[in-house]
Design a protein around this motif. Structure first.
Motif, mmCIF file in Angstrom:
data_model
loop_
_atom_site.group_PDB
_atom_site.id
_atom_site.type_symbol
_atom_site.label_atom_id
_atom_site.label_comp_id
_atom_site.label_asym_id
_atom_site.label_seq_id
_atom_site.Cartn_x
_atom_site.Cartn_y
_atom_site.Cartn_z
ATOM 1 N N GLY A 101 -28.846 23.755 81.652
ATOM 2 C CA GLY A 101 -27.842 22.839 81.440
ATOM 3 C C GLY A 101 -28.215 22.017 82.110
ATOM 4 N N LEU A 102 -29.073 21.469 82.961
ATOM 5 C CA LEU A 102 -29.524 20.586 83.479
ATOM 6 C C LEU A 102 -30.360 19.457 82.928
ATOM 7 C CD1 LEU A 102 -30.398 22.391 86.823
ATOM 8 C CD2 LEU A 102 -28.442 21.054 86.038
ATOM 9 N N THR A 103 -30.946 20.012 81.985
ATOM 10 C CA THR A 103 -32.006 18.549 81.536
ATOM 11 C C THR A 103 -31.438 18.298 79.766
ATOM 12 O OG1 THR A 103 -33.890 18.831 82.479
ATOM 13 C CG2 THR A 103 -33.953 18.576 81.044
ATOM 14 N N TYR A 104 -30.736 17.218 79.136
ATOM 15 C CA TYR A 104 -30.869 16.810 77.932
ATOM 16 C C TYR A 104 -32.314 16.274 77.474
ATOM 17 C CZ TYR A 104 -25.828 17.935 78.599
ATOM 18 O OH TYR A 104 -25.134 19.388 78.786
ATOM 19 N N THR A 105 -32.625 15.992 76.457
ATOM 20 C CA THR A 105 -33.551 15.727 75.513
ATOM 21 C C THR A 105 -32.979 14.774 74.702
ATOM 22 O OG1 THR A 105 -35.634 16.777 76.628
ATOM 23 C CG2 THR A 105 -35.933 15.597 74.716
ATOM 24 N N PHE A 106 -33.023 13.560 74.699
ATOM 25 C CA PHE A 106 -32.753 12.954 72.874
ATOM 26 C C PHE A 106 -33.680 12.313 72.527
ATOM 27 C CE2 PHE A 106 -29.201 12.919 76.158
ATOM 28 C CZ PHE A 106 -27.985 13.099 75.611
ATOM 29 N N HIS A 107 -34.099 12.388 70.999
ATOM 30 C CA HIS A 107 -34.677 12.007 70.509
ATOM 31 C C HIS A 107 -34.012 11.009 69.244
ATOM 32 C CE1 HIS A 107 -37.633 15.144 71.296
ATOM 33 N NE2 HIS A 107 -36.057 16.660 71.099
ATOM 34 N N LEU A 108 -34.336 9.882 69.538
ATOM 35 C CA LEU A 108 -33.373 8.189 69.211
ATOM 36 C C LEU A 108 -34.444 8.284 67.797
ATOM 37 C CD1 LEU A 108 -33.052 7.788 72.453
ATOM 38 C CD2 LEU A 108 -34.029 5.748 71.977
ATOM 39 N N ARG A 109 -33.290 7.284 67.018
ATOM 40 C CA ARG A 109 -33.207 7.484 65.676
ATOM 41 C C ARG A 109 -33.834 6.052 65.696
ATOM 42 N NH1 ARG A 109 -29.388 8.667 62.482
ATOM 43 N NH2 ARG A 109 -28.139 9.167 63.660
ATOM 44 N N ASP A 110 -34.862 5.669 64.434
ATOM 45 C CA ASP A 110 -35.257 4.660 64.282
ATOM 46 C C ASP A 110 -34.433 3.425 64.384
ATOM 47 O OD1 ASP A 110 -37.806 4.902 64.046
ATOM 48 O OD2 ASP A 110 -37.997 5.348 62.749
ATOM 49 N N ALA A 111 -34.438 2.876 64.669
ATOM 50 C CA ALA A 111 -32.890 1.948 65.070
ATOM 51 C C ALA A 111 -32.902 0.238 65.856
ATOM 52 C CB ALA A 111 -31.476 2.369 65.834
ATOM 53 N N LYS A 112 -32.489 0.020 65.789
ATOM 54 C CA LYS A 112 -33.144 -1.840 65.378
ATOM 55 C C LYS A 112 -31.762 -2.663 66.595
ATOM 56 C CE LYS A 112 -35.641 -2.792 61.996
ATOM 57 N NZ LYS A 112 -36.522 -3.461 61.045
ATOM 58 N N TRP A 113 -31.988 -3.596 67.361
ATOM 59 C CA TRP A 113 -30.809 -4.299 68.072
ATOM 60 C C TRP A 113 -30.832 -5.409 66.978
ATOM 61 C CZ3 TRP A 113 -29.138 -4.068 72.210
ATOM 62 C CH2 TRP A 113 -29.169 -2.679 73.708
ATOM 63 N N SER A 114 -29.033 -5.714 66.994
ATOM 64 C CA SER A 114 -28.779 -6.694 66.245
ATOM 65 C C SER A 114 -30.241 -8.341 65.698
ATOM 66 C CB SER A 114 -27.675 -7.878 66.389
ATOM 67 O OG SER A 114 -27.700 -7.558 68.165
ATOM 68 N N ASP A 115 -31.252 -8.668 66.952
ATOM 69 C CA ASP A 115 -32.496 -9.885 66.259
ATOM 70 C C ASP A 115 -33.598 -8.762 65.886
ATOM 71 O OD1 ASP A 115 -33.317 -7.780 68.109
ATOM 72 O OD2 ASP A 115 -33.514 -9.664 70.026
#
Length: 552
Positions: A101-115
């Protein structure tokens, strides 16, 4: 219900002047009408919402205001997002949690900033370390203590490099916690954990967050316009990863503080949503208007004492003032919106449980506060013991509150109860929100209105308010013992020991009588029936308009 024609006309004129797209017709080139584009603007789906408060900041790492949070929750997005009480993937498309319960691994989607620039794991690393940095002075820096190294960095016992959040690559974020934290995923949906972009912040560290020409965001909307004291305009973010499902083109967030003016604007059709409804109008509206909605809220309304200012430095005085209040009388005759009298700090909502699954409020005591009456005799005895028999010689104190007709009605009831039950007089001071918030934060008050809405489903979200390692305490009370107790709660793996610390923490607050609780919140709102799929479902009660539609 009384109506003021002049007030109505002024409101209509004001809103029409502010509304984007309302322009004078002109003759364009070659005899064409420059207003030909107006029809397209009129056809836009524009939601008109009264947020009623000019935000102090729109910086996710610096914000601690619910109203500003309504904007932040729509222009930014964290790794997760809360929708209908459930936490769903936001910028994180998926995640894994280690067996301990100590390590979280997040996989980000292909997302963009508003610019149009890509959102990367590095943006989250920068933002979270920025929140933990003591030079940032985030009100919620203590939330970063859940991350290994966060406490040490903030308290000068470690460096930024010691905070265990890192980008394994552009799309993979790894976080190591100081101790297993069952609600960590919930935290990743909270303001403080939302990403900002380093190059934008560094262009104007003081003003970027309210500057439409600088700010870039990653939520369903972006900041298109901001006029201090008037309004903020949010436009659909075409670069949002789920933009195809965002139906609104714009949200106009008005800043109309006066509740009667807000209600008049709503009834005349110039606002689609309001939450600041005059208290005296609630009973009639509740019965006769099907557009009225009321829900229980994870929050507590209370008044905080400045314990450094005489005579409030005497705990007997603070207890006497607390016991002299009839909370049931206030909720029955003043607020009239289904609120529950408060005899503790942590509210009695079903989701606010201790480590072992018990509803916290059901297990905690009432600390001698009567839920359905005042305790005048005991209050008088304590005041006399403090040297003020029957209120004689008691200096005049001041109750501060932010400008609002509802706040005024409540504070006047408290003023009258103190006068009737203790024979003491308090003056009332109302201030515009930003002035009031700064004065309360800096200790420039005797007694001040306060309320707290839970950020996540654990009692710590309330109890941590008085941890002086954080940035939200206002009583000027500092206790090393209490801070250590809160840090133990955050790192204790034994559920029995953790619960003992939870209940001990709330008891300590009432042993010191740092504040007087008044009631637990409800949300009261008017929403036009043509506004569909609106959400007010986060733990904080923030609005989310990413799925909202207007169907007339």
């Amino acid at each position: 219900m009384k109506r003021r024609v002049l007030s109505l006309l002024l409101v209509i004129v004001m809103i029409l002047m502010l509304l984007p797209g309302c322009q004078t017709k002109e003759t364009g080139p070659a005899g064409g009408n420059a207003n030909e584009n107006t029809e397209a603007k009129v056809e836009k789906k524009i939601l008109k919402y009264n947020m009623a408060e000019d935000p102090r900041t729109l910086d996710p790492q610096l914000n601690s205001s619910i109203k500003a949070g309504d904007i932040i929750n729509n222009i930014y997005e964290g790794l997760m997002r809360e929708v209908d009480g459930k936490y769903v993937p936001g910028i994180a498309e998926s995640y894994e949690v280690s067996d301990d319960g100590l390590t979280y691994t997040f996989h980000l989607r292909d997302a963009k900033w508003s610019d149009g620039q890509p959102i990367t794991a590095h943006d989250f690393v920068y933002s979270w370390k920025r929140a933990a940095d003591p030079t940032t002075a985030s009100d919620y820096a203590n939330l970063m203590y859940y991350i290994a190294g966060g406490y040490e960095f903030f308290n000068g016992e470690g460096s930024s490099e010691d905070v265990k959040v890192k980008a394994l690559d552009d799309k993979t974020l790894e976080v190591t916690l100081a101790a297993p934290t069952p609600f960590f995923l919930e935290l990743t949906a909270f303001y403080t954990f939302m990403p900002v972009r380093q190059d934008v912040v560094e262009k104007d560290p003081e003003g970027w967050a309210k500057n439409p020409e600088l700010i870039v965001t990653n939520g369903p909307f972006k900041l298109a316009e901001y006029k201090m004291g008037d309004m903020a305009v949010l436009a659909k973010n075409e670069n949002y990863w789920n933009a195809d499902n965002v139906k609104l083109d714009e949200i106009v967030c008005y800043i109309i503080v006066e509740e009667s003016t807000s209600l008049t604007a709503y009834e005349s059709g110039d606002l689609d949503i309001i939450t600041n409804i005059p208290l005296q109008e609630v009973p009639e509206i509740m019965v006769n208007n099907p557009e009225f909605h009321i829900t229980q809220r994870n929050g507590t309304s209370f008044y905080v004492f400045n314990v450094k200012k005489p005579p409030l430095d005497d705990i007997r005085v603070r207890k006497a003032l607390t016991l002299a209040i009839d909370r049931k009388l206030i909720v029955d005759n003043v607020t009239k919106g289904g609120e529950m009298p408060a005899v503790g700090f942590v509210p009695p909502v079903a989701g606010m449980k201790d480590t072992r699954g018990n509803v916290f409020r059901e297990m905690a005591p009432d600390y001698g506060i009567a839920i359905d009456s005042s305790k005048v005799d005991e209050a008088k005895r304590l005041l006399a013991e403090a040297g003020y028999p029957d209120g004689k010689g008691f200096p005049e104190i001041d109750i501060s509150y932010n400008t609002s007709e509802s706040n005024k009605a409540i504070v006047e009831a408290i003023q009258e109860m103190w006068k009737k039950n203790l024979n003491i007089h308090a003056t009332l001071t109302n201030q515009e929100w930003s002035v009031f918030a700064n004065n309360r934060r800096n200790g420039n008050f005797y007694v001040a209105r306060h309320n707290w809405i839970g950020d996540y489903a654990d009692p710590v979200t309330f109890l941590d308010l008085y941890n002086s390692d954080g940035g939200n305490t206002s009583s000027q009370w500092v206790s090393k013992e209490y801070n250590e107790l809160m840090n133990k709660i955050k790192t204790e793996n034994d559920p029995i020991k953790r619960d003992e610390a939870l209940y001990a923490a709330e008891k300590m607050l009432f042993d010191e009588q740092l504040f007087m609780p008044i009631f637990h919140h409800t949300d009261k709102m008017l929403v036009k029936d043509y506004v569909k799929d609106w959400k007010k479902t986060t733990a904080l009660g923030n609005w989310y308009f990413g799925t909202t539609d207007i169907v007339k």
